[in-house]
Design an enzyme around this catalytic site. Structure first.
Site, short mmCIF file in Angstrom:
data_model
loop_
_atom_site.label_atom_id
_atom_site.label_comp_id
_atom_site.label_asym_id
_atom_site.label_seq_id
_atom_site.Cartn_x
_atom_site.Cartn_y
_atom_site.Cartn_z
N CYS A 37 0.81 -1.21 0.00
CA CYS A 37 0.00 0.00 0.00
C CYS A 37 0.84 1.26 0.00
CB CYS A 37 -0.86 0.02 1.25
SG CYS A 37 0.12 0.10 2.76
N ARG A 67 -0.30 3.55 -5.83
CA ARG A 67 0.22 2.50 -4.96
C ARG A 67 -0.87 1.49 -4.59
NH1 ARG A 67 5.11 2.78 -2.35
NH2 ARG A 67 6.40 4.56 -2.93
N PHE A 243 -3.11 -2.16 -1.86
CA PHE A 243 -2.95 -2.93 -3.09
C PHE A 243 -3.02 -4.39 -2.68
CE2 PHE A 243 -0.82 -2.98 -7.47
CZ PHE A 243 -1.12 -4.31 -7.70
N ASN A 263 2.19 -0.91 5.72
CA ASN A 263 2.65 -1.10 4.34
C ASN A 263 3.80 -2.10 4.39
OD1 ASN A 263 3.65 -1.02 1.77
ND2 ASN A 263 4.41 1.08 1.88
N GLY A 264 3.59 -3.30 3.85
CA GLY A 264 4.64 -4.31 3.85
C GLY A 264 4.06 -5.70 4.00
N GLU A 939 20.67 -12.57 -17.92
CA GLU A 939 21.24 -11.34 -17.36
C GLU A 939 22.59 -11.06 -18.01
OE1 GLU A 939 21.91 -9.12 -13.13
OE2 GLU A 939 21.86 -11.29 -13.12
N GLN A 1005 14.67 -17.66 -9.70
CA GLN A 1005 15.18 -18.71 -10.58
C GLN A 1005 14.88 -20.06 -9.97
OE1 GLN A 1005 19.25 -18.10 -11.77
NE2 GLN A 1005 19.58 -20.25 -12.29
N LYS A 1008 17.38 -21.80 -7.63
CA LYS A 1008 17.82 -21.10 -6.42
C LYS A 1008 16.95 -19.87 -6.16
CE LYS A 1008 21.56 -18.86 -9.05
NZ LYS A 1008 22.97 -18.46 -9.05
N GLN A 1014 26.46 -14.66 -8.62
CA GLN A 1014 27.79 -14.05 -8.65
C GLN A 1014 28.55 -14.62 -9.83
OE1 GLN A 1014 29.72 -13.24 -4.89
NE2 GLN A 1014 31.61 -14.15 -5.61
N CYS A 1173 25.24 -29.82 -25.35
CA CYS A 1173 25.55 -30.10 -23.94
C CYS A 1173 25.48 -31.61 -23.69
CB CYS A 1173 24.55 -29.37 -23.05
SG CYS A 1173 24.53 -29.92 -21.33
N CYS A 1179 29.14 -27.16 -14.87
CA CYS A 1179 28.94 -25.75 -15.26
C CYS A 1179 29.56 -24.80 -14.24
CB CYS A 1179 27.45 -25.42 -15.37
SG CYS A 1179 26.47 -26.61 -16.29
#
Length: 1556
Positions: A37, A67, A243, A263-264, A939, A1005, A1008, A1014, A1173, A1179
């Site tokens: 919210c 919001r 919301f 809010n949260g 990415e 993903q 994970k 990284q 592959c 990997c």
């Protein structure tokens, strides 16, 4: 020996698909509704209550509309409301018309009541309310019907509208104020227990009243006519715009609640509810009778939302004597450890330390705004994950809200513009007419009692003692026997325990989990394996356990929990542990400490599968009796009396034991009287520890895991490996410490992926989904845990225990069984990605020739082998339990839609260039473009050369444009149709975004979820560094969360940003399946996404912790069906296209996904296999032997894949889809999407573990056989009219763009003008790319800019703002300038006030930002190239920076430079406290000694002064020699030899790599 379960009889349709023992589908707050919210308050200290303030609150509410959310009718709001003082002037009119005397001040109580619409039910409710009120010795004065205008409501809100009245009551003399509020609280609690249906009390108080409803913010004042009445006056107002992820209007869920606007999202809710339920039996406070306190229960309720329950807990504390401020400090404490600012306030630390042993924090993103009518205030969560801006005027008018600029105050009157930092509070004492700041508030609460003294006297701390080095068992064979009996396999020792002991970290693996679910496996599995970890996505963020560990803690407390309602010295009588893992020495110290400790054995005599249930009942009874007898710590132990487990003994699985004892103690009202320690042989991985803590254990002694470490270290082979250098030489104490360190790091990661900071909050929170456990078992030991498909009984669990037992007795083999749960091995657990499967697919795609004119028989034979291999597999996934149930005759293949049509629905997974080699990545893209399908960039950006269409391919299939690829054709392009926006924002530039047909926001993903990534420096080649705007060899960190997405409305903002820059591209949101994903997806649909992708837990990965691969996330079948069902029920299904991915390998998989509701289909690992592959599963090592997943040049040269192979694979898939459609009798995929009536449970399946699975959750979807309109989607959603449209429509702007000339324009802004300048940037990038525009457009603005001001700004654009801006300024900025200065009439000192919000310059790839004031949290997070000068910042400044230059001319918060691997930052430290605020993990802090560094700093400050006129900047330049010595330079290792950081290095021309 290889052990298998005996096969049970085949399942029948009825025995699998239906089950009277219905599975638990999840709590309503988890699966039905989440919310977020905009929230805030306004207070006037000096003036009398007036109507103007109410009008301003309604206006502020209107400014928060973006919001909020709306229902499917696009009109009924998700909720809006205000809390104010009782409007006495308004109510006086009611008393006057009835000739009643109006009670004085706080002797008048007013209840705002939602009543049933049906008159007779309304009368019954009224009568009961009056009866209860009179029992509290109060007088009912009457009922006032609240005047409303129902015509302004949306259709859904109107259909659910309650009848709204106010009950007015008074009290006898001497009962006013707090005492009256107490009686009203008791009355309301009693009423609420009986009148739950179509009845709700919004507020019942003598000081506050709440007006709320399922309306849009701008409608609230139109609906409630009172709010427009000039007689409605107040000196404060709390406002809230909601919301919701649901669209079914529920009026009571609008906020504010009774005290609180939130809010949260509270991540730890189930644990908080369980612990509060345990407290209910022991409530005690002076001045309250036992009967009065019992009348309040249940205080919390699993059926209610997080906000509702938090409000209830807060109100309990407030009504029993705490101020709202102190109550909020107890429930939502700040991160008081590692907080430099608290060194001057030790009492505050003592306060939090005391309560940390009594009350687990309600953890999660939270801006709390609250009032009891005496105090109005606000507080922020420990991580500062919600925005909170405020301003104060010279006549003590204060406005606080989620955004700046929501109330139009004269700038000349404003004396302060500020923000709440993480964990901070601000309040207004309405009675004393004072504004209270953070430390003043907390000192006042902390100094009430000598908390520090109590802790010093009462609390015992168990130090981390050295480990026992003496072995438990005399010979290795005995160890093996005990390991086997308790469920260890060879992989558990070699791939889990040994790496943890030798390397001090969790093992990493790759390629995802392609083995059967535990309940479907024919191999024995541990009970832990049936639990899947939940994780944060969209509605709350994960956090970074490495870079933000300073706000995290694994500390646990042992002993009886004291009375929360009355502070006492004896409540501090506890034992504090640094972490839950205790070794044998520490366990002994606990046993001999100050608390009463009792051991209860979990061993039992083995006598068939029913003996476990008997043993469990006995355990529970013994535990209850032992606690009743005075035990304060209960140790549940499976250590045999004779040191080793024998042939006739077995054990209750520790997870089952602790869960059963935990829940039965709660039911007996004894849970807070004792802590549970688990002393067990069956706990070694981080997942095991997390499960035990999550189900109630306060500490665990993993004695057999520790023994396994000792035995490994003592083994001759280990010693030889150390001698010859193949293993790092470590001593035994180090190995044991390494193991502990690994477990603790793994626990931090598991907590953080759910967004939880403290293990104390995770304790008992049960943040798991069970897959394969029956309802009876779950209710007995894991009550409240979702288990949708049913499964094992207690007897079935006993059967698994006995299988492991049978491996050890009567005779143990010479080594542990290797079931191949991780690595494929012949005879081991089935893996879908096996060498046999890969080989058959390689042969098929190599043999197929497009347009082969019937000569592809051999290719089809190979594909048939591949298909049969997968079709005949053991039951591995839930879909394998299903078969087709055709409802009409088969048709000929010629009648079915074409291959060319079907392949357009296919996509490849978001595999990054960095994880994949350039060759593999581009080959996939070219193949998908040939098909008219879509590849995903993953990415990391994309080379602009890939946007070209090839026209230079020779007869050999080679092109000088892409010389490293083969098998090319003229007309090919390597442009990825889907451009991914991940948390690192690497390479996300305007040109990149404009080149995509779809823009994918990767929230999680599959392998994970809830974790970041990284890319190690060794993988960051010059080419990768060029794409990612970094330096070669520099490690690149992708944070666990998107730092601009901490809630659903934040996601809506990023979707808005992306639609703003590229209005022609669809925006997709990638989620991972978990319980509750349906309601999250509903929120995503309402947030204006075009596509939702659901990934399964079995998705691939380049590298991930092994525990995450195996234990996080859920199958896509559960995710897709849940999402499809919820979207249909909420009338949102037409708004989004639904895509499924995760382990899809055949046309059969595609059709299954379609029947369950998916319209598009993603392929990841299998597409890699198609291009070469071989599933080497290395990997994560950068050593891929066939060049698919490596950046090593020599290995990349081995890549032999060509686009044609991938094309062939997808043709095979599409042909199989066609044949299955023909078999079902349907002509297209569109005809069968969402048609689960065409599925049935297979009757020929043999499962070895249970017959109690129920697949109703997969099969019982809404009937869509007739109505197929929801498949008609709008091509791309619009943002509606925006300011940028007006800017772009200006002829002068068009002239400047088209002819690269100059234009200057001026505009006024308000906070609802969001993402300003971005559409202009997109238009320029589309025409000229990132760097080709040579004109100049200057836009001057005045006002309060909304979120994302100047996002993705380009070279040639200058945005100049007089006023202030909200969050995300300069997000993704690529060039140009953004200048922000205070309003010309501002009278405050700019350097002391906040001018821009949180997460500014996020992912910037260029440009300059100058802000004449302070910024919020996470300034320049993941900045790549951008430069900026600001005059102060919050916590986490320069986090994850990889380049650019930042100058801060004022104070900063803590954790500066965390994860900063590149770039330079300069900080003016006039106080001398910067060193203690730095995260020293990577960066070095040094004074400026290099002349080039001084030159860089001075030139940036000079530019800042020129652009902003900054008084602070001018003072620094005027006194340069005095100020220079007060600057620090933050230098990461990659910059230590740069001329700016090192005066001994000469400046050389930097090499710039362009695309090849």
């Amino acid at each position: 020996m290889s052990f298998q379960y005996p096969l049970l009889a085949p399942m029948t349709n009825s025995s699998v698909a239906t089950n009277s023992n219905q599975p638990f589908l999840g709590q309503p707050w988890l699966v039905e509704e989440r919310d977020a919210c905009g929230v805030g308050f306004i207070a006037n200290l000096r003036g009398k209550p007036d109507h103007t303030l109410v009008e301003q609150a309604l206006k502020a509410l209107g400014c928060m509309e973006h919001r909020g959310g709306c229902s499917a009718d696009n009109d009924s709001g998700d909720g809006a409301g205000v809390m104010t003082a009782i409007p006495r002037e308004l109510l006086a009119q009611w008393f006057n018309t009835r000739n009643l005397p109006m009670p004085d001040g706080d002797r008048l109580g007013v209840g705002m009541v939602f009543l049933p619409q049906e008159p007779s039910a309304r009368e019954v409710a009224r009568a009961y309310v009056e009866e209860v009120v009179r029992l509290e010795k109060l007088t009912v004065l009457g009922w006032r019907e609240v005047p409303v205008n129902s015509d302004v409501l949306g259709i859904q809100a109107k259909n659910n509208q309650p009848h709204i009245e106010q009950i007015l009551v008074t009290c006898p003399e001497g009962c006013a104020g707090d005492e009256l509020d107490r009686r009203l609280y008791i009355a309301r609690s009693i009423i609420g227990k009986k009148l739950a249906e179509d009845f709700y009390v919004c507020s019942f108080s003598c000081r506050t009243i709440v007006y709320k409803g399922m309306v849009r913010s701008i409608i609230l004042g139109e609906f409630y006519l009172d709010l427009k009445n000039p007689g409605y006056t107040s000196n404060f107002a709390v406002y809230h715009r909601r919301f919701s992820t649901n669209t079914m209007p529920k009026w009571p869920l609008a906020q504010p609640m009774r005290l609180l606007g939130h809010n949260g999202e509270i991540n730890t809710l189930l644990g908080n509810i369980n612990w509060m339920a345990a407290r209910e039996k022991e409530l005690e406070v002076s001045g309250w009778t036992k009967a009065e306190l019992e009348a309040l229960t249940p205080i919390v309720n699993q059926a209610n939302s997080d906000s509702y329950n938090l409000d209830s807990a807060l109100e309990l504390l407030v009504r029993t004597g705490r101020s709202p401020l102190e109550a909020a400090m107890i429930l939502v404490p700040e991160a008081y450890k590692n907080q430099p600012a608290l060194k001057d306030y030790p009492e505050i630390s003592d306060f939090h330390d005391y309560y940390s042993g009594l009350q687990e924090p309600w953890d999660g993103p939270a801006l709390l705004v609250f009032s009891d009518g005496k105090i109005v205030g606000a507080g922020l969560d420990r991580n500062g994950l919600r925005p909170a801006r405020y301003c104060i005027t010279k006549d003590d008018y204060i406005v606080l809200g989620s955004e700046a600029g929501v109330v139009d105050l004269p700038e000349v009157d404003i004396v302060e513009k500020g923000r709440l930092a993480p964990g901070q509070m601000i309040a207004v004492d309405l009675a004393e007419q004072k504004i209270l700041k953070n430390y003043q508030i907390k000192q006042q609460a902390a100094q009430k009692y000598p908390y520090g003294e109590w802790i010093k006297i009462q609390r015992q701390t168990v130090a981390s003692d050295s480990f026992a080095e003496k072995t438990l068992f005399n010979d290795a064979q005995t160890v093996l026997q005990q390991q086997a009996a308790f469920g260890y396999t060879a992989e558990d020792v070699e791939m889990v325990v040994v790496p943890m002991a030798s390397q001090g970290k969790e093992p990493t693996f790759c390629m995802g989990d392609d083995t059967p679910l535990a309940v479907l496996s024919h191999k024995p599995r541990l009970l832990y394996d049936y639990f899947k970890q939940r994780f944060a996505q969209v509605t709350n963020p994960p956090i970074d356990p490495l870079r933000e560990n300073l706000v995290m803690s694994l500390a646990m407390f042992l002993g009886k929990r004291g009375n929360l309602l009355e502070p006492k010295a004896e409540s501090a009588r506890t034992i504090k542990l640094r972490s839950p893992l205790v070794n044998e020495v520490e366990l002994q110290a606990i046993k001999t400490g100050q608390l009463q400790v009792a051991e209860v054995s979990t061993l039992y005599d083995l006598d068939g599968v029913n003996s476990l249930e008997t043993a469990l009942d006995n355990l529970v009874k013994t535990a209850i009796a032992t606690v009743q007898a005075g035990a304060e710590i209960l140790v549940l132990t499976d250590r045999p009396n004779g040191a080793i487990l024998t042939e006739n003994q077995s054990f209750i699985p520790p997870l089952l034991a602790v869960g059963a004892v935990h829940h039965h103690l709660i039911r007996a009202g004894l849970r807070l009287k004792a802590s549970l320690i688990v002393d067990t042989a069956q706990c070694w991985s981080t997942h095991h520890f997390a499960c035990l803590v999550g189900y109630g254990a306060s500490a665990i002694c993993p004695y057999l895991a520790l023994e396994s470490v000792r035995q490994w270290w003592l083994d001759e082979k280990t010693q030889k490996l150390m001698e010859n250098g193949r293993l790092d030489r470590i001593d035994l104490p180090t190995a044991l410490k390494n193991y502990r360190q690994s477990v603790e790091a793994g626990l931090f990661k598991i907590l953080s992926k759910m967004g939880i900071s403290l293990l104390a909050s995770y304790h008992g929170a049960q943040i798991f989904e069970a897959i394969g456990l029956g309802a009876e078992l779950v209710e007995y030991a894991f009550a409240g845990t979702t288990s949708r498909v049913g499964g094992l009984t207690i007897a079935d669990v006993a059967g698994e225990v006995m299988v492991f037992h049978g491996m050890a007795f009567p005779e143990m083999a010479k080594k542990l069984e290797n079931f191949g749960f991780v690595n494929y091995r012949p005879g081991g657990e089935y893996h879908m990605n096996s060498p046999e499967m890969s080989k058959s697919l390689h042969k098929a795609v190599a043999a197929y020739k497009v347009g082969g004119n019937g000569n592809n028989g051999e290719a089809y034979d190979h594909y048939e082998l591949y298909r049969q291999y997968l079709k005949d597999r053991p039951v591995t996934a839930l879909r394998d339990l299903l078969d087709f149930n055709a409802d009409q005759p088969a048709i000929s293949l010629e009648e079915v839609e074409s291959v060319e049509s079907i392949v357009k629905r296919f996509c490849t997974g978001g595999m990054s260039l960095g994880a994949l080699s350039r060759e593999a990545h581009e080959t996939l893209a070219i193949a998908m473009n040939r098909l008219g399908a879509k590849s995903n960039s993953g990415e990391g950006g994309e080379d602009v050369v890939r946007y070209l269409t090839l026209d230079d391919v020779d007869s050999e299939g080679n092109s000088p444009t892409l010389p490293h690829l083969h098998g090319l054709q003229n007309g090919d392009t390597a442009n990825s149709a889907i451009k991914q926006i991940a948390s690192g924002r690497f390479g996300v530039t305007p040109e990149y975004l404009m080149s995509g047909k779809q823009l994918e926001i990767k929230m999680a993903q599959g392998a994970k979820p809830g974790e970041g990534g990284q890319l190690p420096g060794k993988k960051v080649s010059e080419y990768i560094a060029m794409l990612r705007r970094s330096k070669p060899g520099v490690t690149l960190i992708s944070p666990p969360p998107h730092h601009d997405i901490y809630s659903i409305e934040d996601l809506a903002q990023l979707i808005y940003d992306l639609h703003q820059i590229n209005p022609e591209a669809q925006v997709s949101v990638k989620l991972v399946a978990e319980i509750g994903i349906g309601t999250i997806a509903a929120g995503v649909a309402k947030a204006n996404a075009d596509i939702i992708q659901i990934s399964g837990h079995d998705g691939g990965t380049g590298a991930s912790p092994l525990s995450s691969i195996k234990h996080a996330g859920s199958p896509w079948e559960l995710g897709v069906t849940e999402v499809h069902r919820v979207l249909m029920e909420n009338q949102l299904r037409d708004r989004v296209l639904l895509r499924a991915d995760g382990g899809l390998k055949t046309g059969w998989d595609v059709v299954m996904a379609a029947l369950m509701g998916a319209e598009e289909y993603g392929f990841g690992s299998i597409a890699m296999i198609a291009e070469g592959c071989i599933m080497a599963r290395v990997c994560h090592t950068n050593n891929c032997p066939v060049g698919v997943a490596t950046q090593q040049e020599r290995l990349r040269q081995r890549f032999k894949g060509v686009p044609g192979q991938v094309v062939n694979f997808f043709y095979f898939i599409a042909e199989e889809v066609r044949s299955l459609l023909a078999h079902l009798g349907y002509r297209s995929l569109d005809d069968i999407i969402g048609r689960t009536d065409l599925l049935k449970v297979r009757s020929d399946v043999q499962l070895s573990k249970t017959q109690n699975l129920t697949l109703d959750c997969l099969l019982n979807l809404p009937d869509t056989k007739q109505n197929r309109q929801w498949l008609n989607h709008e091509p791309v959603h619009s943002n509606g009219p925006v300011l940028d449209d007006d800017i772009l429509a200006d002829p002068d702007i068009q002239e400047a763009i088209n002819h690269q000339t100059t234009a200057t324009k001026t505009y006024r802004l308000v906070n609802t003008d969001r993402t300003v300048g971005t559409r202009l940037s997109g238009a320029i990038a589309k025409k000229y790319g990132n760097n080709g525009f040579e004109g100049n457009i200057t836009l001057n603005f005045q006002g309060a800019a909304g979120q994302s001001f100047g996002a993705f700004n380009l070279d040639g654009m200058t945005l100049h703002l007089q006023g202030e801006a909200n969050d995300y300024v300069g997000k993704g900025m690529n060039g140009g300038e953004i200048v922000i200065v205070p309003h010309p009439q501002a009278s405050f000192a700019p350097e002391d006030n906040v001018i821009i919000g949180n997460t500014c310059l996020y992912g910037a790839t260029g440009g300059n930002l100058y802000a004449n004031g302070r910024a919020g949290e996470r300034f320049a997070v993941r900045n790549s190239v951008g430069k900026a000068v600001i005059e102060g910042a919050g916590d986490h400044c320069c986090e994850y920076m990889t380049g650019g230059v930042i100058v801060v001319l004022g104070p900063v918060g803590r954790n500066v430079g965390a994860g900063m691997t590149g770039g330079l930052a300069y900080f003016l430290d006039e106080v001398g406290d910067l060193p203690e605020k730095i995260n020293p993990e990577i960066i070095t802090l040094q004074r400026i000694t290099a002349s080039k560094g001084e030159e860089q700093l001075k030139s940036l400050i000079t530019a800042h002064v020129e652009h902003t006129g900054s008084p602070k900047g001018k003072a620094i330049l005027a006194n340069w020699s005095d100020y220079l010595g007060k600057f620090w330079q933050a230098v990461p290792p990659s910059e230590k030899d740069s001329p700016e950081a090192n005066g001994d290095v000469s400046l050389t021309g930097e090499k710039t790599l362009t695309s090849v």
